[in-house]
Design a protein around this motif. Structure first.
Motif, PDB file in Angstrom:
ATOM      1  N   SER A 350      75.924 -45.494   0.868  1.00 16.32           N
ATOM      2  CA  SER A 350      77.160 -45.140   0.170  1.00 16.32           C
ATOM      3  C   SER A 350      78.295 -46.029   0.668  1.00 16.32           C
ATOM      4  O   SER A 350      78.336 -46.402   1.845  1.00 16.32           O
ATOM      5  N   LYS A 352      82.696 -47.482  -0.305  1.00 10.23           N
ATOM      6  CA  LYS A 352      83.938 -47.264  -1.044  1.00 10.23           C
ATOM      7  C   LYS A 352      83.985 -48.169  -2.278  1.00 10.23           C
ATOM      8  O   LYS A 352      83.543 -49.319  -2.242  1.00 10.23           O
ATOM      9  N   GLN A 353      84.552 -47.646  -3.345  1.00  8.28           N
ATOM     10  CA  GLN A 353      84.772 -48.460  -4.538  1.00  8.28           C
ATOM     11  C   GLN A 353      85.894 -49.452  -4.275  1.00  8.28           C
ATOM     12  O   GLN A 353      86.821 -49.185  -3.517  1.00  8.28           O
ATOM     13  N   VAL A 401      79.202 -47.566  -5.675  1.00  7.23           N
ATOM     14  CA  VAL A 401      79.589 -46.587  -4.653  1.00  7.23           C
ATOM     15  C   VAL A 401      78.369 -45.972  -3.973  1.00  7.23           C
ATOM     16  O   VAL A 401      78.497 -45.386  -2.892  1.00  7.23           O
TER      17      VAL A 401
END
Length: 418
Positions: A350, A352-353, A401
């Motif tokens: 995972s 961060k955008q 993401v």
């Protein structure tokens, strides 16, 4: 040395996307103009200063592609085997003395010039010889078979390599085949390199209990050498912004680029940022990339400075994606972004955008014939072993993401980044 203005970048905002940052740097840097001639044995890795134009065709004469027998196309057997008298013999390196007449063939070897009148060659394993020495040729061969025409590889006057091209062994071979003994290339870019920090010492020096041996300087020097740069090693500078500013001014007087490692974050002991602002202009210092967000770009007396992070993985990644495009621009080379390979993810991740992330990974073949990337089991931009133990980087774009096993991801082999 190429000079740039202190405000030529005009960066705004707190953080720039990596592609935009690299493209802007490359567009603002002027290429060095000096050219030098190097022999072919020293040309690998250098950057062509001028387009290479073929002074002769390749091959320079029509020749046989196989060992066999040369004949006239008009005489090719159509339906049944036909016997031909052998009129002579042509070896590689010798010119044929006589033409091939109707009803004749001529023994010929690979690379030998085609005799006048002949335009087709039978492979020796496809023919037989009768008791009187005549050659029996089978039907079915097409006119022009097994013949390499003059200029079929390279035409006379053809532009074979563009200016700015980074020469490879196969390019050197082509230059040799065309008769060149030396090539005009851009001079080597002069790069000053130093590390900063009271916490590091050079290998071989006495290391204190709270100190580390400096590794980044040696890694960056090796990466610069692969881009054919002339490197000046300025060693390790202590955390003193005034001293660093003085060294920056000195380096700018005789180099095309200054490359530093460490001291570009926001801590009190991160002195490079303050030194750049004192000696010149700081144009940005954060990029939307992980690992490697703290990257400084500055201008010192018209000379570009790139300050890379102190963590070795972050330093490696940001060199590949920021310093390398800058060096290519300084030498006038074509920008050559690494080409990713689509593989299957074998891990979950995972992020961060809005930020590009690079995950250290190995790639292996699976039972179904596809390729799968497995993530290095530990995180951390300070883990040098993660660069040694992996094959390359999985590139996760700004819009991504989350990754799950089975997703398609882009993989960049380390060899494509150097």
């Amino acid at each position: 040395m190429a000079q740039i203005s202190d405000d030529c970048f005009a960066f705004g905002g707190p953080m720039r996307p990596i592609d935009e940052t690299a493209a802007l740097i490359a567009s603002k840097l002027s290429a060095v103009q000096e050219v030098e001639a190097v022999s072919l044995v020293l040309a690998d890795g250098r950057f062509l200063a001028r387009k290479m134009v073929a002074p002769l065709p390749l091959p320079p004469f029509t020749n046989s592609a196989v060992d066999g027998y040369a004949v006239r196309g008009a005489d090719l057997p159509q339906t049944v085997k036909t016997a031909f008298a052998v009129a002579g013999r042509v070896q590689a390196g010798m010119a044929p003395d006589e033409p091939v007449l109707p009803g004749q063939t001529m023994r010929i070897f690979t690379g030998a010039p085609m005799p006048k009148g002949a335009d087709t060659v039978f492979m020796q394993e496809d023919v037989s010889v009768d008791g009187s020495g005549r050659v029996i040729l089978p039907p079915g061969l097409k006119t022009g078979a097994n013949v390499r025409a003059m200029g079929e590889d390279v035409a006379l006057g053809e532009g074979v390599l563009p200016a700015g091209h980074r020469l490879r062994p196969q390019d050197v071979a082509l230059a040799a085949a065309l008769g060149f003994i030396e090539l005009q290339v851009k001079r080597r870019i002069r790069v000053a390199v130093f590390s900063t920090g009271d916490e590091i010492v050079a290998p071989g020096d006495l290391r204190g209990p709270a100190q580390l041996f400096d590794s980044n300087r040696f890694m960056l020097t090796a990466m610069l050498a692969r881009l054919c740069c002339d490197v000046t090693d300025l060693g390790i500078l202590m955390d003193d912004s005034r001293l660093i500013a003085e060294k920056l001014r000195e380096a700018a007087s005789s180099h095309d680029l200054i490359l530093t490692s460490g001291g570009v974050s926001t801590g009190e002991a991160d002195c490079v940022k303050a030194a750049v602002e004192s000696a010149g202009t700081l144009v940005f210092w954060r990029v939307a990339i992980k690992p490697g967000r703290p990257v400084a770009m500055g201008v010192i007396d018209g000379i570009p400075l790139i300050g890379l992070p102190g963590n070795p993985v972050a330093s490696f990644v940001t060199f590949a994606h920021i310093a390398r495009p800058a060096i290519l621009a300084l030498v006038g080379a074509r920008q050559q972004p690494p080409i990713p390979i689509a593989v299957r993810a074998g891990f979950s991740y995972s992020k961060k955008q809005g930020r590009r992330e690079y995950v250290r990974a190995n790639v292996h073949a699976t039972a179904d014939g596809s390729y799968e990337a497995t993530k290095f089991p530990r995180e951390g931009a300070g883990l040098l072993s993660s660069l040694v133990a992996t094959d390359g980087l999985v590139e996760l774009g700004e819009e991504i993401v989350h990754v799950e096993p089975g997703h398609t991801v882009n993989f960049l082999a380390y060899s494509s980044l150097l």
